[in-house]
Design a protein around this motif. Structure first.
Motif, PDB file in Angstrom:
ATOM      1  N   PHE A 122      -9.865  59.045 103.232  1.00 38.49           N
ATOM      2  CA  PHE A 122      -7.725  58.149 102.515  1.00 38.49           C
ATOM      3  C   PHE A 122      -6.937  59.005 101.216  1.00 38.49           C
ATOM      4  CE2 PHE A 122      -5.096  54.873 101.336  1.00 38.49           C
ATOM      5  CZ  PHE A 122      -4.025  54.688 102.022  1.00 38.49           C
ATOM      6  N   PRO A 123      -8.143  58.194  99.999  1.00 42.30           N
ATOM      7  CA  PRO A 123      -8.271  58.751  99.081  1.00 42.30           C
ATOM      8  C   PRO A 123      -7.105  59.924  98.362  1.00 42.30           C
ATOM      9  CG  PRO A 123      -9.966  57.009  98.495  1.00 42.30           C
ATOM     10  CD  PRO A 123      -9.714  57.663 100.190  1.00 42.30           C
ATOM     11  N   TYR A 124      -8.244  60.864  99.143  1.00 39.92           N
ATOM     12  CA  TYR A 124      -7.818  62.798  98.855  1.00 39.92           C
ATOM     13  C   TYR A 124      -6.264  62.179  99.519  1.00 39.92           C
ATOM     14  CZ  TYR A 124      -9.889  65.085 102.819  1.00 39.92           C
ATOM     15  OH  TYR A 124     -10.753  65.681 103.832  1.00 39.92           O
ATOM     16  N   VAL A 125      -6.014  62.106 100.840  1.00 40.34           N
ATOM     17  CA  VAL A 125      -5.166  62.384 101.520  1.00 40.34           C
ATOM     18  C   VAL A 125      -3.170  61.676 100.861  1.00 40.34           C
ATOM     19  CG1 VAL A 125      -3.447  61.950 104.146  1.00 40.34           C
ATOM     20  CG2 VAL A 125      -6.118  62.373 103.820  1.00 40.34           C
ATOM     21  N   VAL A 126      -4.059  60.936 100.574  1.00 44.59           N
ATOM     22  CA  VAL A 126      -2.487  60.206  99.292  1.00 44.59           C
ATOM     23  C   VAL A 126      -2.507  60.781  98.705  1.00 44.59           C
ATOM     24  CG1 VAL A 126      -2.455  58.543  98.115  1.00 44.59           C
ATOM     25  CG2 VAL A 126      -3.414  57.629 100.038  1.00 44.59           C
ATOM     26  N   GLY A 127      -3.776  61.518  97.549  1.00 48.32           N
ATOM     27  CA  GLY A 127      -3.569  62.892  96.710  1.00 48.32           C
ATOM     28  C   GLY A 127      -2.436  63.865  96.864  1.00 48.32           C
ATOM     29  N   GLU A 128      -3.510  64.087  98.100  1.00 49.04           N
ATOM     30  CA  GLU A 128      -2.357  65.210  98.538  1.00 49.04           C
ATOM     31  C   GLU A 128      -1.295  65.309  99.481  1.00 49.04           C
ATOM     32  OE1 GLU A 128      -6.263  68.121 100.200  1.00 49.04           O
ATOM     33  OE2 GLU A 128      -5.381  66.472 101.792  1.00 49.04           O
ATOM     34  N   ASN A 129      -0.772  63.776  98.939  1.00 48.66           N
ATOM     35  CA  ASN A 129       0.717  63.292  99.976  1.00 48.66           C
ATOM     36  C   ASN A 129       1.569  62.511  98.845  1.00 48.66           C
ATOM     37  OD1 ASN A 129       0.780  64.452 102.616  1.00 48.66           O
ATOM     38  ND2 ASN A 129      -0.802  63.604 102.618  1.00 48.66           N
ATOM     39  N   GLY A 130       1.261  62.854  97.495  1.00 43.26           N
ATOM     40  CA  GLY A 130       2.191  62.423  96.457  1.00 43.26           C
ATOM     41  C   GLY A 130       2.069  61.218  96.641  1.00 43.26           C
ATOM     42  N   GLY A 131       1.714  59.904  97.229  1.00 46.07           N
ATOM     43  CA  GLY A 131       1.177  58.878  96.332  1.00 46.07           C
ATOM     44  C   GLY A 131       2.327  58.026  97.907  1.00 46.07           C
ATOM     45  N   GLY A 132       2.500  57.589  96.826  1.00 46.82           N
ATOM     46  CA  GLY A 132       3.530  55.773  97.478  1.00 46.82           C
ATOM     47  C   GLY A 132       4.240  56.227  98.995  1.00 46.82           C
ATOM     48  N   ALA A 133       5.040  57.018  99.043  1.00 44.14           N
ATOM     49  CA  ALA A 133       6.022  57.088  99.901  1.00 44.14           C
ATOM     50  C   ALA A 133       4.760  56.968 101.592  1.00 44.14           C
ATOM     51  CB  ALA A 133       6.692  58.118 100.292  1.00 44.14           C
ATOM     52  N   PHE A 134       3.536  58.002 101.365  1.00 42.08           N
ATOM     53  CA  PHE A 134       2.848  58.148 101.877  1.00 42.08           C
ATOM     54  C   PHE A 134       1.648  56.482 102.661  1.00 42.08           C
ATOM     55  CE2 PHE A 134      -1.720  59.002 103.997  1.00 42.08           C
ATOM     56  CZ  PHE A 134      -1.557  60.300 104.722  1.00 42.08           C
ATOM     57  N   VAL A 135       1.446  55.724 101.731  1.00 40.92           N
ATOM     58  CA  VAL A 135       0.980  55.115 102.068  1.00 40.92           C
ATOM     59  C   VAL A 135       2.154  53.588 102.500  1.00 40.92           C
ATOM     60  CG1 VAL A 135       0.156  52.585 101.179  1.00 40.92           C
ATOM     61  CG2 VAL A 135      -0.318  54.815  99.712  1.00 40.92           C
ATOM     62  N   LEU A 136       3.539  53.673 102.769  1.00 42.11           N
ATOM     63  CA  LEU A 136       4.482  52.548 103.192  1.00 42.11           C
ATOM     64  C   LEU A 136       3.900  53.365 104.719  1.00 42.11           C
ATOM     65  CD1 LEU A 136       7.616  52.163 101.185  1.00 42.11           C
ATOM     66  CD2 LEU A 136       5.561  50.308 102.150  1.00 42.11           C
ATOM     67  N   LEU A 137       4.219  54.944 104.916  1.00 42.04           N
ATOM     68  CA  LEU A 137       5.050  55.213 106.017  1.00 42.04           C
ATOM     69  C   LEU A 137       3.333  54.696 106.505  1.00 42.04           C
ATOM     70  CD1 LEU A 137       6.071  57.131 108.371  1.00 42.04           C
ATOM     71  CD2 LEU A 137       4.558  58.901 106.774  1.00 42.04           C
ATOM     72  N   TYR A 138       1.990  54.965 106.124  1.00 40.88           N
ATOM     73  CA  TYR A 138       0.929  54.440 106.465  1.00 40.88           C
ATOM     74  C   TYR A 138       0.780  53.464 106.892  1.00 40.88           C
ATOM     75  CZ  TYR A 138      -4.087  53.977 107.193  1.00 40.88           C
ATOM     76  OH  TYR A 138      -5.637  53.412 107.734  1.00 40.88           O
ATOM     77  N   ILE A 139       1.401  52.120 106.340  1.00 41.30           N
ATOM     78  CA  ILE A 139       0.603  50.957 106.807  1.00 41.30           C
ATOM     79  C   ILE A 139       1.983  50.521 108.230  1.00 41.30           C
ATOM     80  CG2 ILE A 139       2.139  48.397 105.851  1.00 41.30           C
ATOM     81  CD1 ILE A 139       0.762  49.731 102.742  1.00 41.30           C
ATOM     82  N   ALA A 140       3.308  51.583 107.222  1.00 37.50           N
ATOM     83  CA  ALA A 140       4.229  51.120 108.699  1.00 37.50           C
ATOM     84  C   ALA A 140       3.625  51.412 110.325  1.00 37.50           C
ATOM     85  CB  ALA A 140       5.504  51.453 108.763  1.00 37.50           C
ATOM     86  N   ILE A 141       2.737  52.810 109.860  1.00 37.19           N
ATOM     87  CA  ILE A 141       2.323  53.392 111.368  1.00 37.19           C
ATOM     88  C   ILE A 141       1.256  52.562 111.975  1.00 37.19           C
ATOM     89  CG2 ILE A 141       0.456  55.038 112.701  1.00 37.19           C
ATOM     90  CD1 ILE A 141       2.707  57.246 110.332  1.00 37.19           C
ATOM     91  N   VAL A 142       0.123  51.928 110.796  1.00 41.74           N
ATOM     92  CA  VAL A 142      -0.306  50.661 111.937  1.00 41.74           C
ATOM     93  C   VAL A 142       0.095  49.540 111.923  1.00 41.74           C
ATOM     94  CG1 VAL A 142      -2.197  49.166 110.790  1.00 41.74           C
ATOM     95  CG2 VAL A 142      -1.928  51.025 109.589  1.00 41.74           C
ATOM     96  N   LEU A 143       1.145  49.097 111.303  1.00 40.99           N
ATOM     97  CA  LEU A 143       1.806  48.218 112.020  1.00 40.99           C
ATOM     98  C   LEU A 143       1.934  48.044 113.802  1.00 40.99           C
ATOM     99  CD1 LEU A 143       3.029  46.292 108.983  1.00 40.99           C
ATOM    100  CD2 LEU A 143       1.300  45.683 109.922  1.00 40.99           C
ATOM    101  N   VAL A 144       3.236  49.705 113.766  1.00 40.95           N
ATOM    102  CA  VAL A 144       3.506  49.663 114.774  1.00 40.95           C
ATOM    103  C   VAL A 144       2.972  50.341 116.203  1.00 40.95           C
ATOM    104  CG1 VAL A 144       5.725  50.783 115.819  1.00 40.95           C
ATOM    105  CG2 VAL A 144       5.734  49.658 113.408  1.00 40.95           C
ATOM    106  N   PHE A 145       2.122  50.985 115.951  1.00 35.34           N
ATOM    107  CA  PHE A 145       0.929  51.648 116.381  1.00 35.34           C
ATOM    108  C   PHE A 145      -0.438  51.376 116.429  1.00 35.34           C
ATOM    109  CE2 PHE A 145       4.633  55.117 116.009  1.00 35.34           C
ATOM    110  CZ  PHE A 145       5.506  54.650 117.093  1.00 35.34           C
TER     111      PHE A 145
END
Ligand code: TRP
Length: 459
Positions: free
Chosen positions: A32-55
């Motif tokens: 998780f930390p390196y994927v967030v790092g590679e994908n530029g942080g905040g937007a990826f984290v938000l998207l990730y949280i949304a996917i956990v909630l919805v799917f």
């Protein structure tokens, strides 16, 4: 026919601890930390949280329902639940595929679990003291180039896992998570507190929670979904099999929320343990898979009590890995035992031996067989060695396939009334909402991601 009466978890809490143990693993603390790092942080984290909630949460519920409704291991569960349907052989096949997938995952996961044990040992021996720049990269590359060392530590992680499994649900799995999970939380918390006192928290907050949506593309969505499914242990019979041991009076929706919440929390906390250290030292966040094994040892070397924290950090990774490998190992053993093909001990030995061969091959593909690329018929696969292939096909491809069919099965094949009774939400709006997600939204979105995975994506 069932030959063995299945053991059950002693309580909902015991299940929760084991399921969180399964979910929290290398995926949270290493990947998780390196994927967030590679994908530029905040937007990826938000998207990730949304996917956990919805799917994520609805799919964890889906797998728990399939596992618990007949209290049978995955293959028998699919077979029994589809009794009388023409498509029964197909669903049995889906059961098989869900049980084979975690074995494919273990083929590479045991090797990485081995890295973490090797690092605990190296840290204790002071191998990373007084480093000069570049030395940790070289040390990691050296490890990858040493078949003997890789296979040795991989074997240690495999033997520990097989031993725990062979002892059974209560004396093995429950006992192991009862010891390992509290230690894991304790170590993680100490690392965060330590990081907090060393500065870099403000930057970390900004990085993790300030979204820059220009960084999100179709590929980011695929990446975030893959990461979320992997982290929640979806699409591979592990949640199903843990669900089959869940007493009937425990609420499935509550358990699913508990697992998803804890898993996401630990992934975020892992960011808060690691990123401040990196910001403080002006290191690269986007260094990819090397983040934990190459970047962190340099920093531990410079920090006060760094060696102690280094040992604790890699121990944390090793514990997290073991509680996940046992969950990946359990479905195959559970099926063999239930069918009366082997006793649990024999099944652990047989599955363990097969996995040892597979994981050895995967360790060797990092060095001896480095240039062996077995699948050359497809442009995405042609440059992958065995270990990459196992990861790509099982952790990306098969996980999506199995989740897709689990959703179709619950949404379209099983009786609505049976699902309703098992879930315990009553015929409420919440139930209808969940069913809509599983029936329509998951098949459409995961189906699209699958097309994309196969190279037929259209945007
Ligand atoms: N979720 C674990 C992690 O984050 C790994 C894991 C355990 C897993 N069981 C799984 C991944 C089933 C996919 C499927 O490391």
């Amino acid at each position: 026919m069932t030959h063995v009466t299945q053991e059950k978890w002693s309580s909902g809490t015991a299940f929760l601890l084991a399921a969180i143990g399964s979910a929290v693993g290398l995926g949270n603390i290493y990947r998780f930390p390196y994927v967030v790092g590679e994908n530029g942080g905040g937007a990826f984290v938000l998207l990730y949280i949304a996917i956990v909630l919805v799917f994520g949460i609805p799919l964890v519920m889906t797998e728990l329902v399939i596992g618990r409704s007949k209290q049978l291991p995955p293959i028998s569960a699919y077979r029994t639940l589809s009794e009388g349907k023409k498509s029964r052989p197909f669903w049995t096949l889906v059961g098989f595929s869900s049980v084979l997938t975690p074995l494919g995952i273990l083929g590479f996961y045991f090797v990485i679990a081995g890295y973490t044990l090797n690092y605990v040992f190296a840290m204790i021996m002071g191998k990373f003291n007084d480093l000069v720049p570049g030395q940790t990269e070289a040390a990691f590359q050296d490890l990858l180039a040493s078949p003997g060392t890789l296979i040795f530590w991989m074997t240690v992680s495999l033997v520990v896992t097989a031993f725990i499994i062979s002892r059974g649900l209560k004396a093995g799995l429950e006992k192991a998570v009862n010891i390992l999970m509290p230690m894991l939380f304790f170590i993680l918390l100490s690392l965060v507190i330590y990081s907090a006192f060393n500065g870099g928290m403000v930057e970390t907050f900004k990085f993790m929670f300030t979204p820059d949506f220009s960084k999100i593309g179709a590929n980011t969505i695929l990446e975030a979904t893959g990461q979320a499914f992997f982290s929640l242990s979806l699409g591979s019979a592990t949640i199903m099999v843990y669900g089959s041991y869940l007493p009937k009076d425990v609420s499935i929706p509550k358990m699913a929320c508990g697992v998803a919440f804890a898993d996401t929390f630990v992934a975020l906390i892992a960011g808060f343990a690691i990123f401040p250290i990196i910001f403080n030292n002006g290191m690269e966040l986007s260094s990819g898979p090397g983040l934990v094994f190459e970047t962190l040892p340099v920093i531990f070397d410079q920090m006060p009590f760094g060696q102690v924290f280094g040992i604790l950090f890699f121990l944390l990774l090793a514990f997290a890995a073991i509680t996940s490998t046992i969950s990946l190992f359990e479905p195959a053993v559970s099926n063999l035992e239930e069918k009366g093909i082997f006793t649990r001990r024999k099944a652990s030995l047989v599955v363990g031996f097969g996995l040892w061969c597979l994981a050895s091959l995967s360790a060797l593909s990092l060095n001896v067989f480095k240039d062996w690329h077995p699948l050359t018929f497809n442009s995405t696969l042609e440059n992958k060695n065995i270990m990459d292939l196992l990861e790509y096909l099982s952790a990306n491809g098969m996980m999506l396939v199995n989740s897709f069919f689990a959703a179709i099965f619950i949404g379209w094949i099983i009786n609505r009334k049976d699902v309703l009774d098992e879930l315990g939400l009553g015929d409420s709006y919440l139930f209808k909402f969940w069913r809509l997600i599983v029936k329509v939204l998951v098949p459409v979105v995961v189906g699209y991601l699958l097309l994309d995975f196969l190279g037929y994506g259209f945007f």
